[in-house]
Design a protein around this motif. Structure first.
Motif, PDB file in Angstrom:
ATOM      1  N   GLY A   1      15.599  -5.062 -15.526  1.00  0.00           N
ATOM      2  CA  GLY A   1      14.352  -5.625 -16.025  1.00  0.00           C
ATOM      3  C   GLY A   1      13.745  -6.625 -15.055  1.00  0.00           C
ATOM      4  N   LEU A   2      14.576  -7.513 -14.541  1.00  0.00           N
ATOM      5  CA  LEU A   2      14.106  -8.520 -13.586  1.00  0.00           C
ATOM      6  C   LEU A   2      13.642  -7.857 -12.291  1.00  0.00           C
ATOM      7  N   VAL A   3      14.433  -6.896 -11.801  1.00  0.00           N
ATOM      8  CA  VAL A   3      14.064  -6.193 -10.565  1.00  0.00           C
ATOM      9  C   VAL A   3      12.747  -5.449 -10.743  1.00  0.00           C
ATOM     10  N   ALA A   4      12.561  -4.811 -11.916  1.00  0.00           N
ATOM     11  CA  ALA A   4      11.323  -4.075 -12.180  1.00  0.00           C
ATOM     12  C   ALA A   4      10.120  -5.015 -12.182  1.00  0.00           C
ATOM     13  N   ALA A   5      10.280  -6.190 -12.796  1.00  0.00           N
ATOM     14  CA  ALA A   5       9.171  -7.146 -12.859  1.00  0.00           C
ATOM     15  C   ALA A   5       8.795  -7.648 -11.463  1.00  0.00           C
ATOM     16  N   LEU A   6       9.794  -8.049 -10.696  1.00  0.00           N
ATOM     17  CA  LEU A   6       9.526  -8.604  -9.363  1.00  0.00           C
ATOM     18  C   LEU A   6       8.991  -7.539  -8.408  1.00  0.00           C
ATOM     19  N   SER A   7       9.634  -6.366  -8.408  1.00  0.00           N
ATOM     20  CA  SER A   7       9.188  -5.309  -7.506  1.00  0.00           C
ATOM     21  C   SER A   7       7.840  -4.742  -7.934  1.00  0.00           C
ATOM     22  N   GLY A   8       7.554  -4.766  -9.240  1.00  0.00           N
ATOM     23  CA  GLY A   8       6.248  -4.312  -9.730  1.00  0.00           C
ATOM     24  C   GLY A   8       5.120  -5.189  -9.213  1.00  0.00           C
ATOM     25  N   VAL A   9       5.328  -6.500  -9.261  1.00  0.00           N
ATOM     26  CA  VAL A   9       4.329  -7.430  -8.731  1.00  0.00           C
ATOM     27  C   VAL A   9       4.177  -7.241  -7.221  1.00  0.00           C
ATOM     28  N   ALA A  10       5.303  -7.119  -6.536  1.00  0.00           N
ATOM     29  CA  ALA A  10       5.259  -6.919  -5.082  1.00  0.00           C
ATOM     30  C   ALA A  10       4.546  -5.615  -4.731  1.00  0.00           C
ATOM     31  N   PHE A  11       4.785  -4.566  -5.524  1.00  0.00           N
ATOM     32  CA  PHE A  11       4.142  -3.273  -5.284  1.00  0.00           C
ATOM     33  C   PHE A  11       2.622  -3.383  -5.385  1.00  0.00           C
ATOM     34  N   VAL A  12       2.139  -4.047  -6.431  1.00  0.00           N
ATOM     35  CA  VAL A  12       0.694  -4.204  -6.615  1.00  0.00           C
ATOM     36  C   VAL A  12       0.083  -4.995  -5.465  1.00  0.00           C
ATOM     37  N   VAL A  13       0.733  -6.092  -5.093  1.00  0.00           N
ATOM     38  CA  VAL A  13       0.222  -6.929  -3.997  1.00  0.00           C
ATOM     39  C   VAL A  13       0.200  -6.146  -2.684  1.00  0.00           C
ATOM     40  N   LEU A  14       1.281  -5.443  -2.394  1.00  0.00           N
ATOM     41  CA  LEU A  14       1.368  -4.692  -1.133  1.00  0.00           C
ATOM     42  C   LEU A  14       0.340  -3.562  -1.078  1.00  0.00           C
ATOM     43  N   GLU A  15       0.151  -2.858  -2.196  1.00  0.00           N
ATOM     44  CA  GLU A  15      -0.850  -1.793  -2.213  1.00  0.00           C
ATOM     45  C   GLU A  15      -2.249  -2.373  -2.023  1.00  0.00           C
ATOM     46  N   TYR A  16      -2.515  -3.539  -2.601  1.00  0.00           N
ATOM     47  CA  TYR A  16      -3.821  -4.182  -2.440  1.00  0.00           C
ATOM     48  C   TYR A  16      -4.047  -4.571  -0.978  1.00  0.00           C
ATOM     49  N   VAL A  17      -3.035  -5.146  -0.367  1.00  0.00           N
ATOM     50  CA  VAL A  17      -3.161  -5.539   1.037  1.00  0.00           C
ATOM     51  C   VAL A  17      -3.319  -4.302   1.920  1.00  0.00           C
ATOM     52  N   PHE A  18      -2.502  -3.299   1.661  1.00  0.00           N
ATOM     53  CA  PHE A  18      -2.494  -2.085   2.491  1.00  0.00           C
ATOM     54  C   PHE A  18      -3.834  -1.356   2.408  1.00  0.00           C
ATOM     55  N   HIS A  19      -4.298  -1.093   1.170  1.00  0.00           N
ATOM     56  CA  HIS A  19      -5.516  -0.307   0.993  1.00  0.00           C
ATOM     57  C   HIS A  19      -6.779  -1.162   0.960  1.00  0.00           C
ATOM     58  N   GLY A  20      -6.692  -2.311   0.300  1.00  0.00           N
ATOM     59  CA  GLY A  20      -7.891  -3.125   0.122  1.00  0.00           C
ATOM     60  C   GLY A  20      -8.212  -4.029   1.292  1.00  0.00           C
ATOM     61  N   VAL A  21      -7.263  -4.841   1.690  1.00  0.00           N
ATOM     62  CA  VAL A  21      -7.506  -5.816   2.750  1.00  0.00           C
ATOM     63  C   VAL A  21      -7.562  -5.141   4.119  1.00  0.00           C
ATOM     64  N   LEU A  22      -6.569  -4.300   4.410  1.00  0.00           N
ATOM     65  CA  LEU A  22      -6.486  -3.679   5.727  1.00  0.00           C
ATOM     66  C   LEU A  22      -7.225  -2.343   5.818  1.00  0.00           C
ATOM     67  N   GLY A  23      -7.581  -1.775   4.674  1.00  0.00           N
ATOM     68  CA  GLY A  23      -8.324  -0.518   4.673  1.00  0.00           C
ATOM     69  C   GLY A  23      -7.544   0.662   5.209  1.00  0.00           C
ATOM     70  N   LEU A  24      -6.215   0.650   5.036  1.00  0.00           N
ATOM     71  CA  LEU A  24      -5.369   1.728   5.529  1.00  0.00           C
ATOM     72  C   LEU A  24      -5.209   2.819   4.479  1.00  0.00           C
ATOM     73  N   ARG A  25      -4.725   3.974   4.932  1.00  0.00           N
ATOM     74  CA  ARG A  25      -4.383   5.070   4.035  1.00  0.00           C
ATOM     75  C   ARG A  25      -2.933   5.465   4.258  1.00  0.00           C
ATOM     76  N   TYR A  26      -2.433   6.300   3.359  1.00  0.00           N
ATOM     77  CA  TYR A  26      -1.008   6.640   3.410  1.00  0.00           C
ATOM     78  C   TYR A  26      -0.614   7.304   4.726  1.00  0.00           C
ATOM     79  N   GLU A  27      -1.570   7.949   5.414  1.00  0.00           N
ATOM     80  CA  GLU A  27      -1.248   8.580   6.696  1.00  0.00           C
ATOM     81  C   GLU A  27      -0.987   7.565   7.799  1.00  0.00           C
ATOM     82  N   ASP A  28      -1.411   6.309   7.585  1.00  0.00           N
ATOM     83  CA  ASP A  28      -1.232   5.259   8.592  1.00  0.00           C
ATOM     84  C   ASP A  28       0.190   4.717   8.497  1.00  0.00           C
ATOM     85  N   ARG A  29       1.121   5.480   9.035  1.00  0.00           N
ATOM     86  CA  ARG A  29       2.531   5.155   8.867  1.00  0.00           C
ATOM     87  C   ARG A  29       2.989   4.146   9.907  1.00  0.00           C
ATOM     88  N   GLY A  30       3.795   3.204   9.431  1.00  0.00           N
ATOM     89  CA  GLY A  30       4.333   2.164  10.294  1.00  0.00           C
ATOM     90  C   GLY A  30       5.193   1.235   9.457  1.00  0.00           C
TER      91      GLY A  30
END
Length: 346
Positions: free
Chosen positions: A200-229
């Protein structure tokens, strides 16, 4: 069913639902039913593709070492010829021939030449089975001598991050892009108990991290899934951890239909394109229905339900050769028969 593995079927169920949704929407975009300028669909597509196939490679790696310990390297390799490579060949040809025959009604321009180029140009959704067989073969070689779980995970991560500097060859690309997630699944067993005990704790923490990382990846940096690194690797790993820990929580009170989707994820994966594309053609060509919502809903439901019904019917009829090599041509079963006879000849 082993209770400790219920969450694995939950993970497969989530993964296969995302696969079907992604392919349905891509089919609608290609058919012009969804306007290609609609940003939301492309954003959702990139978010899904940033982790849903890595999730399947991860789940495939979970039981690899257990199989190696019980069956040996040769046994694992031969079993994957029967259960991964065989359905790859069979369904690539079956689906490809159907698509070639119905090309006037679909989005594609599939030719028989493309269909039978499967060994050097895997097409459609079957690239996953091709890549998975390559990774199983490589893993049998890498893990057969010692349990180098963490070193191979690190090596896979380095290759993933610097894959653009490697050869632009489809075999290398498949391995570079996906081996790290398989190795993550193999290594995960060493921390599995710790994650399960505080899921439960891992799901909560990783869920928040997932949302933040996806926002940074797609929203802030404007990347797509093909931009692997490095960042896309962190995004995928975090998403996998979130899905896995959430499934551990959800599977404490399991739902039968979710477990069914997970248990039958292979038949769904093999048949969902035919089912989903079929309903799109029927709705648009014969009934003139162009509602995006209706197409997405119908495509996803039919893409999931029809393969499940077909799999249940085939199971009741005792037909297994559509998903794994029949006994008469199974290399693994021949090996097992030889091992069973060997002691009697001593």
């Amino acid at each position: 069913m082993n209770n400790r593995n219920l969450w694995v079927d939950y993970g497969k169920a989530i993964g296969i639902v995302l696969v079907v949704y992604g392919h349905v929407v891509r089919g609608l975009l290609a058919a012009g039913i969804i306007e290609d300028h609609i940003f939301l669909h492309k954003l959702v597509d990139s978010v899904i593709y940033s982790f849903h196939m890595p999730l399947f490679f991860f789940l495939s790696g979970l039981f690899f070492w257990h199989s190696m310990s019980n069956r040996g390297a040769n046994g694992v390799f031969l079993s994957k010829i029967d259960t991964v490579f065989y359905p790859f060949v069979l369904w690539s040809i079956l689906q490809g021939c159907i698509e070639a025959l119905l090309s006037n009604y679909t989005n594609g321009d599939v030719s028989l030449a493309k269909v039978f180029s499967l060994l050097w140009a895997p097409r459609a959704q079957f690239w996953f089975l091709y890549a998975l067989f390559l990774i199983f073969t490589l893993s049998v070689l890498l893990y057969r001598r010692s349990a180098m779980f963490l070193p191979l995970l690190v090596a896979g991560a380095v290759i993933y991050i610097f894959q653009n500097r490697g050869p632009n060859f489809f075999v290398f690309n498949f391995i570079a892009q996906n081996f790290v997630f398989f190795a993550f699944g193999v290594w995960f067993n060493s921390i599995r108990g710790h994650i399960e005990s505080r899921a439960g704790l891992v799901a909560a923490l990783s869920g928040v991290a997932f949302v933040v990382l996806e926002y940074v990846f797609h929203g802030v940096l404007g990347l797509r899934y093909e931009d692997r690194g490095a960042l896309s690797l962190v995004v995928a790993m975090t998403a996998i951890l979130f899905v896995v820990s959430a499934c551990m929580v959800l599977a404490r009170k399991p739902l039968g239909w979710v477990l069914t989707l997970g248990a039958l994820s292979m038949p769904i994966y093999l048949m969902h394109i035919l089912a989903g594309s079929g309903i799109r053609v029927i709705l648009s060509k014969f009934f003139g229905i162009d509602s995006v919502a209706v197409h997405i809903l119908a495509g996803c439901v039919i893409g999931l339900v029809l393969p499940v019904i077909a799999a249940k019917i085939l199971e009741a009829m005792g037909i297994k050769w559509l998903y794994e090599a029949p006994a008469w041509m199974s290399l693994d079963k021949r090996r097992q028969r030889r091992l069973a006879v060997a002691p009697r000849s001593l």
